[in-house]
Enzyme design. Sequence first.
Site, PDB file in Angstrom:
ATOM      1  N   TYR A  11       1.022  -1.246  -0.126  1.00  0.00           N
ATOM      2  CA  TYR A  11      -0.160  -0.021  -0.007  1.00  0.00           C
ATOM      3  C   TYR A  11       0.905   1.108   0.103  1.00  0.00           C
ATOM      4  CZ  TYR A  11      -3.138   3.656   1.545  1.00  0.00           C
ATOM      5  OH  TYR A  11      -3.924   4.810   1.928  1.00  0.00           O
TER       6      TYR A  11
ATOM      7  N   LYS B 195       1.217   4.163  -2.973  1.00  0.00           N
ATOM      8  CA  LYS B 195       0.889   5.546  -2.762  1.00  0.00           C
ATOM      9  C   LYS B 195       2.111   6.728  -3.148  1.00  0.00           C
ATOM     10  CE  LYS B 195      -2.535   7.076  -1.193  1.00  0.00           C
ATOM     11  NZ  LYS B 195      -3.851   7.047  -1.997  1.00  0.00           N
TER      12      LYS B 195
ATOM     13  N   ASN C 140      -4.385   8.775   9.752  1.00  0.00           N
ATOM     14  CA  ASN C 140      -5.621   8.298   9.785  1.00  0.00           C
ATOM     15  C   ASN C 140      -6.733   9.425   9.847  1.00  0.00           C
ATOM     16  OD1 ASN C 140      -4.994   5.321  10.338  1.00  0.00           O
ATOM     17  ND2 ASN C 140      -4.018   6.390  12.061  1.00  0.00           N
TER      18      ASN C 140
ATOM     19  N   VAL D 168     -48.430  26.634  43.807  1.00  0.00           N
ATOM     20  CA  VAL D 168     -47.320  25.769  44.773  1.00  0.00           C
ATOM     21  C   VAL D 168     -46.093  26.639  44.875  1.00  0.00           C
ATOM     22  CG1 VAL D 168     -45.889  23.864  44.391  1.00  0.00           C
ATOM     23  CG2 VAL D 168     -48.357  23.689  43.954  1.00  0.00           C
TER      24      VAL D 168
END
Length: 368
Positions: free
Chosen positions: A103, A107, A132, A282
């Site tokens: 790979y 590249k 990443n 209340v």
Amino acid sequence: MRILVTGSRGFVGKNLVVRLGELAGFEVLRFDRDDVLSTLVDKVRQADAIVHLAGENRPKDEADFARGNAYLTNALCVAVQTSGRKIPIILASSIQVQLSNPYGQSKRAAEQAVEQLATDTDNPAVIYRLPNVFGKWCKPNYNSVVATFCYNIANDLPIQINDSSTRLRLVYVDDVVSEFLRALESISDGVRWSEVTPEYTITLGELAAQIEAFKNCRSNLISERVGTGLVRALYATYISYLPPSRFAYDLPRYGDERGVFVEMLKTSDSGQFSYFTAHPGVTRGEHYHHSKTEKFLVIRGSARFGFRHIVTNETFEVLTSGDMPQIVETAPGWAHDITNVGKEEMIVMLWANEIFDHDHTDTIRCKV
């Protein structure tokens, strides 16, 4: 401006195409895995710039690394050169070019094709060796551990960690796309190397713990610091992997004859958010704090806030309603209460500067 995006259906490609579609003055041309290579020449001729994202990173056949990365990039460069025009190219490469695996080698060959084109023709080019990349729409259990952890944890699936100390280099897809858009505006002749910032580092163990904390915030209601930086980006990524059936989750609800009280969100160091209701007539509260402070916002109905200094007995009153956005803040040492003086149910947002601690409430009952 016509932008040819190769790999437009991939993870980064989807994010880039969406962003380009949000901007005026851009038209996207696409080239993807299923397109015939011969159509690339025609699309290059139409393009004003190219963002080359297409490639192989996990093929069944190792030979596809060369075909999908080196050969395709070389064909793209030949098409640019034969067009007779300078067409700026942004190449998404990888930090794995520094490794001697198929790979990384493919590249690096893609980088060399773009470099050669720039050397021969002075064609503008910017090359990014990306670490990443993570973010929405990344394919889990494929090439991103962030996507895998986010998807699995969001869907109650187990994760596997072989070495929790392994350190990752990460960039967020929104930052990648923003950098590419900046580069499109300022590419000059020749080749230039650039990088995406900010770049983050985190260990696998830290990553898993952070994503687990995102999941746990629905049960303990304690939010992580999701406003900036890596945690912000990771949280956005994690949430994007929730199935639609989990977009909503229930909160504890406490009720009595006065109304209901619901805690919505807690923080580790900046308090918590809640809301409560009160029926007409209340009164709620009737206590004081030594250190705790609160901010009240009446969303619906009409309220009277009463205050009394517990030492001097000085009193004070505030009238407010949902018709006028106004914060009423309590001060330590002042007893306070809130009464619904309207004819409809009152709804009040409440922020306290600390998480309620049943063992140390700092809430002392006291009539105003």
